[in-house]
Motif scaffolding. Structure first.
Motif, short mmCIF file in Angstrom:
data_model
loop_
_atom_site.label_atom_id
_atom_site.label_comp_id
_atom_site.label_asym_id
_atom_site.label_seq_id
_atom_site.Cartn_x
_atom_site.Cartn_y
_atom_site.Cartn_z
N LEU A 17 -3.29 7.31 -8.74
CA LEU A 17 -2.59 6.30 -7.94
C LEU A 17 -2.26 5.09 -8.80
CD1 LEU A 17 -4.30 6.13 -4.44
CD2 LEU A 17 -1.94 6.69 -4.96
N GLN A 18 -1.08 4.57 -8.62
CA GLN A 18 -0.66 3.38 -9.34
C GLN A 18 -0.74 2.18 -8.40
OE1 GLN A 18 3.26 4.33 -10.70
NE2 GLN A 18 2.59 6.13 -11.78
N ILE A 19 -0.86 1.01 -8.99
CA ILE A 19 -0.98 -0.21 -8.18
C ILE A 19 0.23 -0.37 -7.27
CG2 ILE A 19 -0.05 -1.67 -10.04
CD1 ILE A 19 -2.68 -2.79 -7.52
N THR A 20 1.41 0.00 -7.75
CA THR A 20 2.61 -0.15 -6.92
C THR A 20 2.56 0.76 -5.70
OG1 THR A 20 3.71 1.42 -8.39
CG2 THR A 20 4.10 -0.90 -8.80
N SER A 21 2.01 1.95 -5.86
CA SER A 21 1.88 2.87 -4.73
C SER A 21 0.90 2.34 -3.70
CB SER A 21 1.41 4.24 -5.20
OG SER A 21 2.26 4.76 -6.19
N VAL A 22 -0.23 1.87 -4.17
CA VAL A 22 -1.26 1.35 -3.28
C VAL A 22 -0.74 0.14 -2.52
CG1 VAL A 22 -3.55 0.28 -3.20
CG2 VAL A 22 -3.15 2.25 -4.69
N LEU A 23 -0.05 -0.77 -3.22
CA LEU A 23 0.46 -1.98 -2.56
C LEU A 23 1.56 -1.64 -1.56
CD1 LEU A 23 0.55 -4.49 -5.55
CD2 LEU A 23 -1.20 -4.20 -3.80
N SER A 24 2.36 -0.64 -1.85
CA SER A 24 3.40 -0.22 -0.91
C SER A 24 2.78 0.35 0.36
CB SER A 24 4.29 0.83 -1.57
OG SER A 24 5.26 1.29 -0.68
N ILE A 25 1.78 1.18 0.21
CA ILE A 25 1.09 1.75 1.37
C ILE A 25 0.40 0.64 2.15
CG2 ILE A 25 -0.82 3.26 2.07
CD1 ILE A 25 -0.04 5.01 -0.43
N LEU A 26 -0.27 -0.28 1.45
CA LEU A 26 -0.95 -1.39 2.11
C LEU A 26 0.03 -2.28 2.86
CD1 LEU A 26 -3.68 -2.74 2.58
CD2 LEU A 26 -3.33 -4.04 0.47
N HIS A 27 1.23 -2.47 2.31
CA HIS A 27 2.24 -3.28 2.98
C HIS A 27 2.63 -2.64 4.32
CE1 HIS A 27 5.39 -6.33 3.05
NE2 HIS A 27 6.21 -5.39 3.48
N ARG A 28 2.79 -1.35 4.32
CA ARG A 28 3.14 -0.66 5.56
C ARG A 28 2.00 -0.71 6.57
NH1 ARG A 28 6.03 1.55 1.53
NH2 ARG A 28 8.09 2.40 1.97
N LEU A 29 0.78 -0.50 6.10
CA LEU A 29 -0.38 -0.52 7.00
C LEU A 29 -0.61 -1.90 7.59
CD1 LEU A 29 -2.91 1.75 5.06
CD2 LEU A 29 -1.62 2.30 7.12
N THR A 30 -0.44 -2.95 6.78
CA THR A 30 -0.62 -4.29 7.32
C THR A 30 0.47 -4.62 8.34
OG1 THR A 30 0.55 -5.27 5.43
CG2 THR A 30 -1.87 -5.22 5.33
N GLY A 31 1.67 -4.11 8.13
CA GLY A 31 2.73 -4.31 9.11
C GLY A 31 2.39 -3.67 10.45
N ILE A 32 1.84 -2.47 10.40
CA ILE A 32 1.41 -1.80 11.63
C ILE A 32 0.27 -2.56 12.29
CG2 ILE A 32 0.31 0.30 12.51
CD1 ILE A 32 1.88 1.82 10.26
N PHE A 33 -0.68 -3.01 11.48
CA PHE A 33 -1.83 -3.76 12.00
C PHE A 33 -1.39 -5.07 12.64
CE2 PHE A 33 -5.88 -6.21 11.26
CZ PHE A 33 -6.66 -5.47 12.14
N LEU A 34 -0.38 -5.72 12.06
CA LEU A 34 0.13 -6.96 12.63
C LEU A 34 0.73 -6.75 14.01
CD1 LEU A 34 1.68 -8.63 9.47
CD2 LEU A 34 -0.31 -9.42 10.76
N ALA A 35 1.24 -5.56 14.28
CA ALA A 35 1.76 -5.26 15.62
C ALA A 35 0.65 -5.33 16.65
CB ALA A 35 2.41 -3.88 15.63
N SER A 36 -0.56 -4.91 16.28
CA SER A 36 -1.69 -5.03 17.21
C SER A 36 -2.01 -6.50 17.47
CB SER A 36 -2.92 -4.29 16.69
OG SER A 36 -3.54 -5.00 15.62
N GLY A 37 -1.82 -7.33 16.45
CA GLY A 37 -2.03 -8.77 16.62
C GLY A 37 -1.02 -9.38 17.57
N ALA A 38 0.19 -8.86 17.56
CA ALA A 38 1.20 -9.34 18.51
C ALA A 38 0.78 -9.03 19.94
CB ALA A 38 2.55 -8.72 18.19
#
Length: 127
Positions: A17-38
């Motif tokens: 795994l490369q840092i760019t892959s991990v950060l891309s996946i994390l960006h998507r997961l945090t976006g989904i998690f933020l929907a729960s915050g809404a």
């Protein structure tokens, strides 16, 4: 004649795994998690509109340690998504595509999101 067992996907054994892959996946997961915050925000605003008793009830619920942990993770998600979004905005403008800058900006997004989260919670605790 026996058939040798070969792996179906040999690239999975050598891929790292490369840092760019991990950060891309994390960006998507945090976006989904933020929907729960809404959704939590809608519940909170609904409790406010219902009156004092509903508001006090939801506030007491929000002070539970498990909910506080959720809010901490939600605030980290917000700041990470913000910092990484700014990184993507710079990319959209055509900046920061060389590999060294990509890695630096990725770690900067992670570091700044941690700093901003801790600073926010430190300021909240001071109230």
């Amino acid at each position: 004649m026996t058939q040798t067992q070969r792996p179906l996907a040999p690239h999975l054994q050598i891929y790292r795994l490369q840092i760019t892959s991990v950060l891309s996946i994390l960006h998507r997961l945090t976006g989904i998690f933020l929907a729960s915050g809404a959704l939590v925000l809608v519940v909170w605003l609904s409790a406010i509109s219902e009156g004092k008793l509903s508001y006090e009830t939801i506030q007491a619920f929000f002070h539970h340690w498990l909910i506080q942990t959720y809010f901490f993770a939600l605030s980290y998600s917000f700041f990470y998504h913000l910092c990484n979004g700014l990184r993507h905005l710079a990319w959209d403008a055509g900046y920061g595509f060389d590999l060294k800058t990509v890695h630096r900006s990725g770690w900067l997004a992670v570091g700044m999101s941690i700093i901003l989260t801790l600073l926010t919670w430190f300021l909240i605790a001071g109230d």
